[in-house]
Design an enzyme around this catalytic site. Structure first.
Site, PDB file in Angstrom:
ATOM      1  N   GLU A  68       2.647  57.322  -1.317  1.00  0.00           N
ATOM      2  CA  GLU A  68       2.111  56.063  -0.809  1.00  0.00           C
ATOM      3  C   GLU A  68       2.103  54.930  -1.831  1.00  0.00           C
ATOM      4  O   GLU A  68       2.202  53.769  -1.456  1.00  0.00           O
ATOM      5  CB  GLU A  68       0.685  56.289  -0.288  1.00  0.00           C
ATOM      6  CG  GLU A  68       0.610  57.150   0.958  1.00  0.00           C
ATOM      7  CD  GLU A  68       1.317  56.512   2.138  1.00  0.00           C
ATOM      8  OE1 GLU A  68       1.064  55.325   2.412  1.00  0.00           O
ATOM      9  OE2 GLU A  68       2.140  57.198   2.775  1.00  0.00           O
ATOM     10  N   SER A 108     -41.120  89.630  41.888  1.00  0.00           N
ATOM     11  CA  SER A 108     -42.238  90.346  41.266  1.00  0.00           C
ATOM     12  C   SER A 108     -42.333  90.141  39.765  1.00  0.00           C
ATOM     13  O   SER A 108     -43.314  90.574  39.149  1.00  0.00           O
ATOM     14  CB  SER A 108     -42.124  91.846  41.566  1.00  0.00           C
ATOM     15  OG  SER A 108     -42.304  92.082  42.945  1.00  0.00           O
TER      16      SER A 108
END
Length: 730
Positions: free
Chosen positions: A115, A382
């Site tokens: 770069e 239950s």
């Protein structure tokens, strides 16, 4: 006289002058050639604008202030209880900031070589590169070449944005020069590598290393570093997953650039250039514990807001145990592998902290995000009876008190009428339980007995106990509440049973252990024990007595399929009417878990499922609970429940004289202002699974005397009287 010719007066010359010089000075200047004039005009036409532009740039430079670099969006990480990454939360930017010291030297050299080879020599601008790029742009008639240094790219990433214009480029250049005067090269390179885009939503080198190689940036190899350096200029066109040949070509280009600038030996570059890219699997959305993670996300969004959640870089250590989560999912799939099978929800909570350790909310999050564990409200059947027992204990009623349990009975209390008719309660299979204690009626899940107790203590008292224990859904105080006709979620039921395991202390369930900010500051947590953050829902005595009763459900009642080898456990089965919902909720001192089985689309009977003619609480839910808890508790020390005595409650009445057949108990006294039951039929307590182990024969009554010692936690209490037939709710 002859005429005398006139003569020129002599000139006066300065010393050292010559006549020729004087003449030259006095002679008129020759006219400038046309060519020279054009040349001078051309020079000034360039110089004057250039001078003007230069002056403007200098003025602009002086007037431009370098702004502070704004905080960068950073990915929020969701971790399990051990700190392992499970999921990420981010908007359009997946970024994890790391210091330069965690970026390998090979990566730094590769990026600089590709770069900006003169990065360490220029002051923010590379005039040679700018001239080269400008010539290329003029030749092509576009702005395709930038000539930007790493410093300029960093400025673009964090300050100016990517707009293509001369004005933006000038502004970028000025800020780049100024930045070089305020930051070191190392700081600029660190910032750049944390902001540059690498494709697939990965911003910064840490996210890219994870995305492409499933490793941290500090562990990148030279080849991997070169691959990532080659992506920066065109991450989409060189996408390693989509265009591996292009990615490899630019990886090799990065290696050759490193050789050119002297940061890599040519022989080594040649040797490693033959190797493959070595990518991790192509990224997919993580689906592990998806329902739990969505539950966490919604809770955090409410607490912190979307911006902090998706861009704040939070580190969220959740409470989930991924090993247990995998156990749960594996066990559920082993029992119900067919997509047409009923759905399952499972929640496991540590009673000591309220930490949610496992959560299964459905079969497939991608197909349905509806979380059955937290959003699915269904009748508990239950499994709600323990709240009736607790309300009775708070009234001083002993678990050893006897009640008649006929197969069917009509309760004439006008407050329990349904559609103008008295409430009729039946046991599953129309079985008569005979006369038995509340303890044994819980083990056998006898509806007719617990319906009597519900009316006796009052439906409001049952609803109050359930809410104190952790039920957050609205509960109608109707006569059938004790038989589980109210709709609740698996998370709520697990929380309530965890309160029992914590000896009556309720602590709000939580999915988050700790939240820290991107700099490590603690924003929430850590979790504390139930003793410091819990609230007393019921007394230790009542909670321990209920646990003693619920141990009998597993040891010799409807929940024998859930019995754990070598470990005390307590729990309760539950089945809604017509077997539309089936539950098993149970616990050991260190872990409480509830399992719900049913069709997500609605109340639909579960028949001929996984080899069971009908699904009840003691079949699939109890079996799934057993297998999950066996795996989850494998590494836990074996701990018994605290001893619990029934002596503190009222003495049970003496047994009645024997009779040929059970006689229904007298109509109970009305409770203060209960609401009518919503349905004439309570949730049944169905028959046990054929695969469940048969319960052992009941033993004689053990009603304690004043001198008797408390029952131990490991020895279940025997029935108070022999029972020939019993309603079952496995």
């Amino acid at each position: 006289m002859s005429a005398v010719p006139a003569t020129r007066a002599p000139s006066i010359e300065p010393p050292g002058s010559t006549r020729g010089d004087a003449w030259a000075a006095a002679a008129p200047a020759p006219a400038m050639s046309r060519g020279r004039l054009v040349a001078w005009i051309a020079i000034w036409s360039v110089f004057l604008p250039l001078l003007s532009v230069t002056g403007a740039v200098v003025a602009l430079y002086a007037a431009t202030e370098l702004p502070d670099i704004p905080p960068l969006s950073e990915t929020t990480m969701l971790l399990d209880r051990d700190g392992n990454e499970v999921a990420k939360l981010h908007a359009d930017v997946d970024r994890v900031l790391i210091p330069l010291t965690q970026m390998p030297m090979s990566l730094r050299r590769a990026v600089v070589a590709v770069e900006d080879a003169d990065f360490y020599r220029h002051n923010g601008l590379d005039m040679t590169a700018i001239a080269r790029a400008s010539w290329a742009n003029v030749a092509s008639g576009s702005m395709s070449q930038g000539g930007s240094t790493i410093t300029q790219q960093y400025v673009k990433n964090v300050l100016t944005g990517p707009e293509h214009s001369i004005g933006r480029k000038v502004h970028e250049a000025i800020l780049a020069v100024k930045l070089e005067h305020t930051m070191s090269k190392q700081e600029i390179l660190e910032g750049y590598l944390n902001t540059v885009y690498f494709g697939h939503g990965a911003y910064g080198i840490q996210a890219a290393a994870r995305r492409y190689f499933d490793r941290d940036a500090k562990d990148l190899t030279l080849l991997q570093s070169a691959t990532l350096a080659g992506l920066i200029a065109a991450p989409s066109a060189r996408d390693p997953f989509e265009h591996p040949e292009e990615a490899r070509r630019y990886r090799d280009f990065a290696l050759s650039r490193m050789v050119e600038v002297g940061s890599l030996d040519a022989d080594r570059a040649g040797r490693i250039a033959t190797r493959p890219l070595g990518l991790a699997d192509e990224p997919r959305v993580r689906s592990e514990a998806a329902y739990f993670m969505e539950y966490v996300r919604l809770a955090l969004k409410a607490s912190y807001g979307l911006d902090a959640l998706y861009r704040g870089g939070l580190r969220i250590r959740t409470t989930i145990d991924m090993d247990w989560q995998r156990y749960a999912e594996r066990v559920i799939h082993s029992f119900l592998p067919d997509p047409k099978d009923p759905g399952v929800a499972l929640v496991a909570i540590d009673p000591r902290t309220g930490a949610i350790r496992a959560m299964v909310g459905g079969r497939n999050f991608d197909r349905s995000e509806f979380n059955l564990a937290t959003q699915g409200r269904r009748q508990a059947g239950s499994a709600f009876k323990p709240f009736v027992l607790l309300a009775a204990l708070e009234r001083g009623i002993s678990p050893l008190e006897l009640r008649d349990g006929p197969s069917s009975m009509t309760i004439p209390d006008p407050f329990c009428e349904t559609n103008g008719k008295p409430w009729t309660v039946t046991n599953a299979g129309d079985q008569s339980a005979g006369r038995m204690s509340l303890e044994n009626a819980m083990a056998g899940s006898v509806n007719t007995i617990y319906a009597q107790v519900t009316v006796e203590v009052g439906p409001e008292a049952v609803a109050d106990v359930a809410h104190r224990m952790g039920i957050r859904s609205p509960l109608s105080p109707v006569c059938s509440i004790g038989l589980g006709t109210s709709e609740v979620t698996p998370l709520e039921m697990t929380s309530a049973f965890a309160t029992l395991a914590a000896r009556g202390l309720y602590v709000e369930p939580t999915a988050v252990e700790r939240v820290t900010g991107p700099s490590g500051e603690v924003l929430q947590g850590p979790l504390r024990g139930v003793g410091s953050v819990g609230s007393s829902a019921v007394s230790e005595q009542d909670a321990d007595a209920t646990t003693r009763v619920l141990q009998g459900v597993i040891d010799h009642g409807t929940g024998t399929a859930a019995r754990l080898a070598g470990r005390s456990a307590a729990g309760k089965t539950g089945t809604a009417q017509n077997a539309t919902d089936a539950w098993f909720c149970g616990y050991v001192p260190q872990l409480a878990t509830c399992v719900w089985v049913g069709y997500p689309s609605g109340a639909r009977p579960m028949r001929d499922v996984a080899g069971f003619p009908e699904v009840y609480g003691g079949t699939l839910p109890a079996l799934i609970w057993h297998d999950f808890m066996t795996d989850a508790t494998a590494g836990m020390p074996v701990v018994g429940f605290p001893s619990a005595s029934y002596e503190v409650y009222a003495d049970p009445p003496p047994p009645p004289p024997p009779s040929a057949s059970p006689v229904p108990s007298p109509a109970p006294s009305p409770s203060p202002q209960p609401a009518p039951s919503p349905s004439p039929e309570p949730s049944p307590s169905p028959e046990p699974s054929p695969s469940a182990k048969p319960p052992p024969a009941p033993t004689p009554s053990h009603a304690p005397s004043p001198s008797s010692s408390p029952a131990t936690s490991t020895a279940p209490q025997a029935p108070a009287a022999p029972v020939s037939t019993r309603s079952r709710d496995p």
